[in-house]
Design a protein around this motif. Structure first.
Motif, mmCIF file in Angstrom:
data_model
loop_
_atom_site.group_PDB
_atom_site.id
_atom_site.type_symbol
_atom_site.label_atom_id
_atom_site.label_comp_id
_atom_site.label_asym_id
_atom_site.label_seq_id
_atom_site.Cartn_x
_atom_site.Cartn_y
_atom_site.Cartn_z
ATOM 1 N N MET A 31 16.915 36.404 -3.325
ATOM 2 C CA MET A 31 16.295 36.221 -2.015
ATOM 3 C C MET A 31 17.293 36.325 -0.873
ATOM 4 O O MET A 31 17.097 35.763 0.199
ATOM 5 N N ASP A 32 18.410 37.024 -1.083
ATOM 6 C CA ASP A 32 19.414 37.134 -0.033
ATOM 7 C C ASP A 32 18.893 38.006 1.111
ATOM 8 O O ASP A 32 18.184 38.985 0.910
ATOM 9 N N ASN A 33 19.281 37.643 2.328
ATOM 10 C CA ASN A 33 19.021 38.472 3.511
ATOM 11 C C ASN A 33 17.546 38.800 3.711
ATOM 12 O O ASN A 33 17.159 39.949 3.870
ATOM 13 N N TRP A 34 16.702 37.752 3.669
ATOM 14 C CA TRP A 34 15.285 37.994 3.890
ATOM 15 C C TRP A 34 14.989 38.173 5.365
ATOM 16 O O TRP A 34 15.719 37.705 6.250
ATOM 17 N N ASP A 35 13.904 38.876 5.658
ATOM 18 C CA ASP A 35 13.464 39.098 7.036
ATOM 19 C C ASP A 35 12.419 38.081 7.479
ATOM 20 O O ASP A 35 12.375 37.700 8.645
ATOM 21 N N GLY A 76 11.136 35.750 -4.117
ATOM 22 C CA GLY A 76 11.217 36.769 -3.085
ATOM 23 C C GLY A 76 10.509 38.044 -3.495
ATOM 24 O O GLY A 76 10.240 38.280 -4.674
ATOM 25 N N PHE A 77 10.184 38.867 -2.497
ATOM 26 C CA PHE A 77 9.619 40.183 -2.772
ATOM 27 C C PHE A 77 9.914 41.126 -1.613
ATOM 28 O O PHE A 77 10.149 40.695 -0.477
ATOM 29 N N GLY A 80 7.064 47.152 1.991
ATOM 30 C CA GLY A 80 7.359 48.023 3.113
ATOM 31 C C GLY A 80 8.854 48.072 3.329
ATOM 32 O O GLY A 80 9.637 48.251 2.397
ATOM 33 N N ASP A 81 9.261 47.864 4.559
ATOM 34 C CA ASP A 81 10.686 47.902 4.902
ATOM 35 C C ASP A 81 11.275 46.510 5.047
ATOM 36 O O ASP A 81 12.364 46.362 5.614
ATOM 37 N N HIS A 82 10.585 45.486 4.560
ATOM 38 C CA HIS A 82 11.054 44.125 4.808
ATOM 39 C C HIS A 82 11.147 43.321 3.517
ATOM 40 O O HIS A 82 10.457 43.587 2.538
ATOM 41 N N ARG A 83 12.031 42.318 3.567
ATOM 42 C CA ARG A 83 12.206 41.388 2.447
ATOM 43 C C ARG A 83 11.622 40.034 2.837
ATOM 44 O O ARG A 83 11.808 39.569 3.963
ATOM 45 N N TYR A 84 10.920 39.437 1.909
ATOM 46 C CA TYR A 84 10.224 38.183 2.166
ATOM 47 C C TYR A 84 10.710 37.109 1.199
ATOM 48 O O TYR A 84 10.856 37.359 0.002
ATOM 49 N N LYS A 85 10.933 35.928 1.733
ATOM 50 C CA LYS A 85 11.177 34.741 0.909
ATOM 51 C C LYS A 85 9.898 33.922 0.942
ATOM 52 O O LYS A 85 9.355 33.639 2.014
#
Length: 283
Positions: A31-35, A76-77, A80-85
């Protein structure tokens, strides 16, 4: 004479660029660097964990909330172009802080300010589940309702008009059957739209309050915002105080409310504010 048509194999569609736009990638505990941060709330036994696993995979970070003996699960997942926690909150029937689970869930939604809160509701017991949904909508402007167990509802002959419900609640409502992965793609799109601002929620809130309540709320909100600058939802705190929420009163007396809203916690308890709040409750 019949003619045969050779359709493309289903797996070929899965690899085409159009299909992969917004495709889910389960990250498990990476989950590093989530948006964006997503909170997952709901009553017990509504399929919340099934949705959590559908979004993140079976691997998850588990532990306790800081200073609490309440289980905490995170995953995390990518979408699209984003990371989610995503943070799986304790299953609870309300946010009125009558139990430790309720307190943890409420504080995370209010003070943690997740970018989106998914509220999982049981379509077979919608009336009971809407109690929590409406309480969440009093706290946050960014929510999505996952109307889960739709397969069970159909089995019992129940029909839910999700479009009308979404209009009445003012937030996206997505029918899902998480065990069979139905509706997960639509849920992801709704979460993405709310997180990125493509969909602006207009949640249902208490309206047409009596004039005395409006005046009391306005006065309390001014006092609360003055004592605790940056508080995310002073109106909700004021409502809970007027309802005699002992835990919120204690949070003000002990300075915990300020601790949760300031980068540099500390400072003296505002005794004058506490007295005014207590007076307002009896007015």
């Amino acid at each position: 004479m019949s003619r045969s048509i050779n359709l493309p194999a289903a797996h070929n569609c899965q690899t085409c660029p159009a299909h992969n736009i917004g495709q889910l990638t389960k990250l498990g505990i990476d989950m590093d660097n989530w948006d964006y941060v997503v909170a997952l709330a709901g009553n017990p036994n509504v399929g919340k964990s099934t949705i959590f696993n559908a979004l993140t995979g079976l691997r998850q970070h588990t532990g306790n909330w800081p200073g609490k003996t309440v289980a905490r699960a995170e995953g995390g997942f990518d979408y699209g172009d984003h990371r989610y926690k995503i943070v799986d909150l304790p299953g609870t029937y309300s946010l009125l802080s009558t139990s430790l689970d309720e307190e943890v869930a409420r504080n995370f939604i209010l003070f943690g300010q997740p970018d989106v809160t998914i509220v999982v509701a049981d379509a077979t017991r919608l009336e009971r589940n809407l109690n929590l949904v409406l309480q969440v909508l009093e706290i946050t402007d960014r929510a999505v309702v996952a109307l889960n167990l739709m397969d069970e509802a159909r089995r019992h002959g129940l029909t839910v008009d999700d479009r009308s419900l979404a209009r009445d609640l003012g937030v996206p409502v997505v029918p899902t059957s998480a065990r069979s992965k139905q509706g997960i793609d639509e849920l992801l799109r709704a979460v993405s739209d709310v997180a990125t601002g493509q969909f602006i929620c207009k949640p249902h809130r208490l309206k047409n309050e009596p004039m005395a309540l409006k005046h009391a709320l306005q006065e309390l909100m001014q006092q609360i915002e003055s004592a605790f600058p940056g508080l995310p939802n002073a109106r909700w705190v004021a409502l809970r105080l007027l309802d005699g929420d002992q835990r919120i009163i204690e949070a003000i007396e002990r300075g915990e409310l300020g601790d949760l809203t300031r980068d540099d916690p500390g400072g003296e308890t505002n005794g004058s504010l506490v007295w005014q709040l207590q007076e307002a409750q009896h007015a």
